[in-house]
Each structure stands twice: as C-alpha cells, then as structure tokens.
Design a protein around this motif. Structure first.
Motif, mmCIF file in Angstrom:
data_model
loop_
_atom_site.group_PDB
_atom_site.id
_atom_site.type_symbol
_atom_site.label_atom_id
_atom_site.label_comp_id
_atom_site.label_asym_id
_atom_site.label_seq_id
_atom_site.Cartn_x
_atom_site.Cartn_y
_atom_site.Cartn_z
ATOM 1 N N MET A 1 -8.051 -17.036 21.887
ATOM 2 C CA MET A 1 -9.392 -16.948 21.356
ATOM 3 C C MET A 1 -9.496 -15.735 20.425
ATOM 4 O O MET A 1 -8.904 -14.705 20.674
ATOM 5 C CB MET A 1 -10.379 -16.823 22.524
ATOM 6 C CG MET A 1 -11.687 -17.463 22.229
ATOM 7 S SD MET A 1 -12.846 -17.356 23.615
ATOM 8 C CE MET A 1 -12.320 -18.726 24.593
ATOM 9 N N GLU A 12 -15.480 -23.394 20.763
ATOM 10 C CA GLU A 12 -14.908 -22.167 21.319
ATOM 11 C C GLU A 12 -15.997 -21.275 21.917
ATOM 12 O O GLU A 12 -15.801 -20.662 22.972
ATOM 13 C CB GLU A 12 -14.133 -21.402 20.245
ATOM 14 C CG GLU A 12 -12.831 -22.071 19.838
ATOM 15 C CD GLU A 12 -12.185 -21.426 18.624
ATOM 16 O OE1 GLU A 12 -10.944 -21.505 18.543
ATOM 17 O OE2 GLU A 12 -12.898 -20.863 17.771
ATOM 18 N N LYS A 13 -17.152 -21.228 21.263
ATOM 19 C CA LYS A 13 -18.270 -20.437 21.791
ATOM 20 C C LYS A 13 -18.766 -21.035 23.106
ATOM 21 O O LYS A 13 -19.067 -20.303 24.056
ATOM 22 C CB LYS A 13 -19.410 -20.375 20.775
ATOM 23 C CG LYS A 13 -19.123 -19.495 19.585
ATOM 24 C CD LYS A 13 -20.271 -19.515 18.603
ATOM 25 C CE LYS A 13 -19.966 -18.725 17.353
ATOM 26 N NZ LYS A 13 -21.048 -18.778 16.364
ATOM 27 N N ALA A 16 -16.220 -20.221 25.827
ATOM 28 C CA ALA A 16 -16.292 -18.809 26.201
ATOM 29 C C ALA A 16 -17.517 -18.550 27.081
ATOM 30 O O ALA A 16 -17.434 -17.855 28.100
ATOM 31 C CB ALA A 16 -16.335 -17.932 24.957
ATOM 32 N N TYR A 19 -16.860 -20.150 30.468
ATOM 33 C CA TYR A 19 -15.922 -19.325 31.234
ATOM 34 C C TYR A 19 -16.644 -18.118 31.828
ATOM 35 O O TYR A 19 -16.463 -17.780 32.990
ATOM 36 C CB TYR A 19 -14.755 -18.859 30.361
ATOM 37 C CG TYR A 19 -13.850 -17.883 31.081
ATOM 38 C CD1 TYR A 19 -12.871 -18.337 31.956
ATOM 39 C CD2 TYR A 19 -13.996 -16.519 30.910
ATOM 40 C CE1 TYR A 19 -12.060 -17.443 32.643
ATOM 41 C CE2 TYR A 19 -13.198 -15.616 31.598
ATOM 42 C CZ TYR A 19 -12.231 -16.086 32.456
ATOM 43 O OH TYR A 19 -11.445 -15.202 33.145
ATOM 44 N N TYR A 20 -17.479 -17.482 31.031
ATOM 45 C CA TYR A 20 -18.241 -16.321 31.494
ATOM 46 C C TYR A 20 -19.119 -16.710 32.685
ATOM 47 O O TYR A 20 -19.173 -16.002 33.693
ATOM 48 C CB TYR A 20 -19.086 -15.763 30.353
ATOM 49 C CG TYR A 20 -19.966 -14.611 30.758
ATOM 50 C CD1 TYR A 20 -19.436 -13.327 30.914
ATOM 51 C CD2 TYR A 20 -21.320 -14.795 30.992
ATOM 52 C CE1 TYR A 20 -20.234 -12.263 31.294
ATOM 53 C CE2 TYR A 20 -22.130 -13.738 31.374
ATOM 54 C CZ TYR A 20 -21.584 -12.481 31.535
ATOM 55 O OH TYR A 20 -22.386 -11.429 31.914
#
Length: 134
Positions: A1, A12-13, A16, A19-20
C-alpha cells in the motif's frame, strides 16, 4: 500500500479503512474477553481476518445486487438481506429480531412525524378546524 493517501484508489482506501476497523474491533475483543481473559491477536492474523471479511462482503454485495435485479429494482432492501441470511438460522433470527426492534421504531417515528406535520399544517390554515378523534 502507498504512503500517500491521496494516491490510493477507492478500493485501496476502503480496504485500509476496513483493516483499521477490524484491527480496532480485534483489540477491543481481545482486551475485554471474559471467557478466557485478555489476549492479543497477531498483526498477520488481523490482516488475514480483514481480508477474509472483505472478500465475504464482496460476495454478499454481489448476491444482494442479484436479488435486487431479480426484483427488477436498483435498490437493495430488507427482504434482500433476509434472503441472504436464509441458510444461516442464527443470523436469520438475529436479523428478524433486529428488524422488529429497530426498524419498527423508525417506522413509528416516521408515522408520528407525518401526523405531527399534518396537524401543524392544519393549524397554520385558519379555515381548517382540527378535530381529534380517538
């Protein structure tokens, strides 16, 4: 990333951010576990859990889209979500309980708002007499 968030794609955002969220939930569950006591989850395990959940949600979204298209609609509704959960009795029961508890409250509030709006509109017009019927 990539390190620069402005250069990330939407996908991708989303990953991310997902995942957070999974990371935060995993840490909270690990810290607040009352069955076996507090525990830690390895970063690689969190990443794998996030990836598995992301893929599962992609499959769910494809199914929901297909259900809506089958009804010749472009919007996924509650019935589509219930159909998605049809093979998981526990999830189906949880959704039914959630729907009864949360969505009926929202519908009641909407109805009350409609009634209040109608009576307030009538009160603004001096020619209309408001009669309450029990």
């Amino acid at each position: 990333m990539m390190n620069n968030p402005s250069l990330l794609t939407v996908d991708e955002k989303l990953k991310a951010s997902f995942y957070y969220s999974v990371s935060k939930i995993s840490k909270s569950v690990g810290n607040n576990n009352t069955v076996i006591g507090p525990f830690n989850i390895d970063k690689d395990a969190i990443e794998l859990i996030a990836e598995l959940l992301y893929k599962k949600l992609e499959l769910y979204s494809e199914d929901l889209e297909a259900f809506a298209k089958n009804r010749k609609q472009s919007t996924v509704n509650v019935e589509d979500v219930k159909l998605l959960a049809r093979r998981n009795p526990q999830l189906k029961e949880h959704l039914s309980t959630f729907i009864v508890k949360n969505l009926s409250d929202k519908n009641e509030k909407k109805e009350k708002m409609k009634i209040n709006k109608k009576t307030s509109d009538k009160k603004k017009d001096p020619k209309i007499e408001v009669i309450e019927v029990d």
